[in-house]
Scaffold this active site. Structure first.
Site, mmCIF file in Angstrom:
data_model
loop_
_atom_site.group_PDB
_atom_site.id
_atom_site.type_symbol
_atom_site.label_atom_id
_atom_site.label_comp_id
_atom_site.label_asym_id
_atom_site.label_seq_id
_atom_site.Cartn_x
_atom_site.Cartn_y
_atom_site.Cartn_z
ATOM 1 N N GLU A 1 -26.315 18.325 -10.684
ATOM 2 C CA GLU A 1 -27.006 17.028 -10.077
ATOM 3 C C GLU A 1 -27.435 16.967 -8.850
ATOM 4 O O GLU A 1 -26.590 17.708 -8.124
ATOM 5 C CB GLU A 1 -26.395 15.659 -10.883
ATOM 6 N N VAL B 1 -26.436 11.437 -12.967
ATOM 7 C CA VAL B 1 -26.324 12.043 -14.157
ATOM 8 C C VAL B 1 -27.315 11.754 -15.415
ATOM 9 O O VAL B 1 -27.686 12.576 -15.910
ATOM 10 C CB VAL B 1 -24.808 11.570 -14.642
ATOM 11 N N ASP C 1 -22.457 -4.460 -14.847
ATOM 12 C CA ASP C 1 -22.836 -3.340 -14.502
ATOM 13 C C ASP C 1 -22.084 -2.083 -15.001
ATOM 14 O O ASP C 1 -20.990 -2.010 -14.709
ATOM 15 C CB ASP C 1 -22.325 -3.418 -12.819
ATOM 16 N N LYS D 1 -13.994 7.721 -11.450
ATOM 17 C CA LYS D 1 -13.089 7.212 -10.319
ATOM 18 C C LYS D 1 -12.606 5.934 -10.546
ATOM 19 O O LYS D 1 -13.086 5.155 -11.264
ATOM 20 C CB LYS D 1 -14.318 6.809 -9.077
ATOM 21 N N SER E 1 -22.936 1.912 -15.808
ATOM 22 C CA SER E 1 -23.908 3.080 -15.391
ATOM 23 C C SER E 1 -24.726 3.483 -16.632
ATOM 24 O O SER E 1 -24.289 3.655 -17.706
ATOM 25 C CB SER E 1 -23.296 4.114 -14.857
ATOM 26 N N SER E 2 -26.159 3.759 -16.380
ATOM 27 C CA SER E 2 -26.915 4.388 -17.408
ATOM 28 C C SER E 2 -26.382 5.866 -17.806
ATOM 29 O O SER E 2 -26.871 6.644 -18.748
ATOM 30 C CB SER E 2 -28.302 4.347 -16.982
ATOM 31 N N ASP E 3 -25.361 6.412 -17.089
ATOM 32 C CA ASP E 3 -25.035 7.760 -17.270
ATOM 33 C C ASP E 3 -24.307 7.610 -18.649
ATOM 34 O O ASP E 3 -24.534 8.647 -19.517
ATOM 35 C CB ASP E 3 -23.846 8.014 -16.193
#
Ligand code: PSU
Ligand code: MN
Length: 337
Positions: free
Chosen positions: A55, A137, A169, A190, A171-173
């Site tokens: 990425e 990602v 919130d 993380k 992530s669209s990952d």
């Protein structure tokens, strides 16, 4: 646009045969008009050689210049030394590129945060405005899957944020992984994120999650997160066999895989220092009202400042380690009969 060499053209034929149910010629022309595939990546794909997707948000937003360029180059070298072809993915002047040459990599790295952070939702906008986009990602998964790449190396994926119960919130990952049959190699997620909730969400998305040579899911800067990994794998061959089964036409799983590789021991020592910096950065983000897609880059940069660069050194070390193991997995996969 796309390279017009004959090897690239045969690669596109092969890819289109694998990926689509429309005629090869139709698929070839469609891909050609949309993405630019580097000659090396094209050749590797057409010959069934190991390819590793990389990425680019980690380059533009994850690390400062020039360490970002240095790391991106070293990661590509590690992939090559281990017998695979690196395919760094980014959008340059509105053209999605799969595999960057040296000049393109330098342009992306030196532009840094002025490049648009591009998640899946942003792809059409960046292409339409002929912009420069660093793919996260989720967007990288989209392009890698378009050309039939099965292994993708990164540092850490996005996840469920700690205050997600208020902000939503997430992530669209995670949703991209849920619908894209690609194996992502990361050092876990993380601790700026809510790790238990991230693991729950991955389960909901039907993503197979395994820790590499460990029973515990790693937390990026530390080998341990306090969460048991849903599964465990112990070798590149183990990983390749799982990917092979996913790709198997009879099972035809359309969900992704996450192999979580713990940070190498010699770099995990600073884990506690980084953890306390993370707590402080999280508080600051809330005080300064940093939200949305600005939050991850803010936290990464702030933690690096607070630890005097220690977190950056650890970050670089774990990305390189992921590149090593990801390449071994891609090679083992290409050798599966
Ligand atoms: N986590 C890291 N380093 C990174 C990212 C996440 O430790 O560079 C980047 C990746 O590109 C990831 C993206 O896909 O941030 C997730 O951003 P968001 O949380 O806005 O979905
Ligand atoms: Mn988000």
């Amino acid at each position: 646009m796309a390279s017009s060499s004959s090897s690239s053209s045969s690669a596109l034929y092969r890819i289109s045969n694998l990926q689509n149910h429309i005629s090869p010629l139709e698929a070839t022309n469609k891909l050609r008009s949309i993405v630019k595939i580097s000659p090396q990546v094209s050749e590797a794909l057409s010959n069934g050689r190991a390819v590793v997707a990389l990425e680019s948000t980690i380059i533009s937003h994850g690390m400062p210049y020039p360490q970002n360029l240095q790391t991106a180059k070293e990661v590509e070298s590690i992939v090559r030394e281990n017998g695979a072809v690196p395919a760094t993915i980014a959008i340059l002047n509105g053209v999605p590129c799969i595999g960057l040459n040296e000049e393109e990599l330098e342009r992306l790295a030196s532009l840094g945060k002025s490049v648009q952070k591009t998640a899946g939702r942003d792809i059409a906008y960046v292409v339409a405005t002929r912009g420069n986009g660093a793919t996260t990602v989720s967007a990288t998964l989209f392009f890698a899957s378009m050309v039939g790449i099965q292994v993708f190396v990164t540092g850490g994926i996005g996840g469920v944020h700690r205050h997600a119960n208020q902000t939503m919130d997430i992530s669209s990952d995670l949703t991209a992984l849920g619908r894209t049959p690609i194996a992502v190699i990361s050092a876990g997620v993380k601790s700026i994120l809510d790790i238990p909730k991230t693991l729950e969400y991955l389960e909901t998305q039907e993503v197979y999650v395994a820790a590499y040579k460990s029973d515990e899911f790693p937390a990026f800067f530390t080998e341990k997160s306090g969460c048991k990994a849903p599964s465990r794998v112990d070798s590149p061959e183990d990983c390749a066999r799982v990917i092979g089964k996913y790709a198997n036409k009879k099972l035809n799983r359309q969900a992704g895989i996450l192999f979580a590789v713990p940070i190498p021991k010699q770099h995990s020592a600073a884990g506690n220092l980084i953890e306390s910096a993370t707590q402080r950065a999280l508080t600051e983000a809330r005080e300064q009202n940093v939200t949305g897609n600005a939050e991850t880059p803010f936290l990464l940069a702030r933690v690096n400042e607070l630890t005097g660069g220690t977190s950056l050194a650890a970050n670089i070390a774990l990305v390189k380690n992921n590149a090593l193991i990801g390449s071994q997995i891609a090679v083992a996969l290409s050798q599966l009969t």
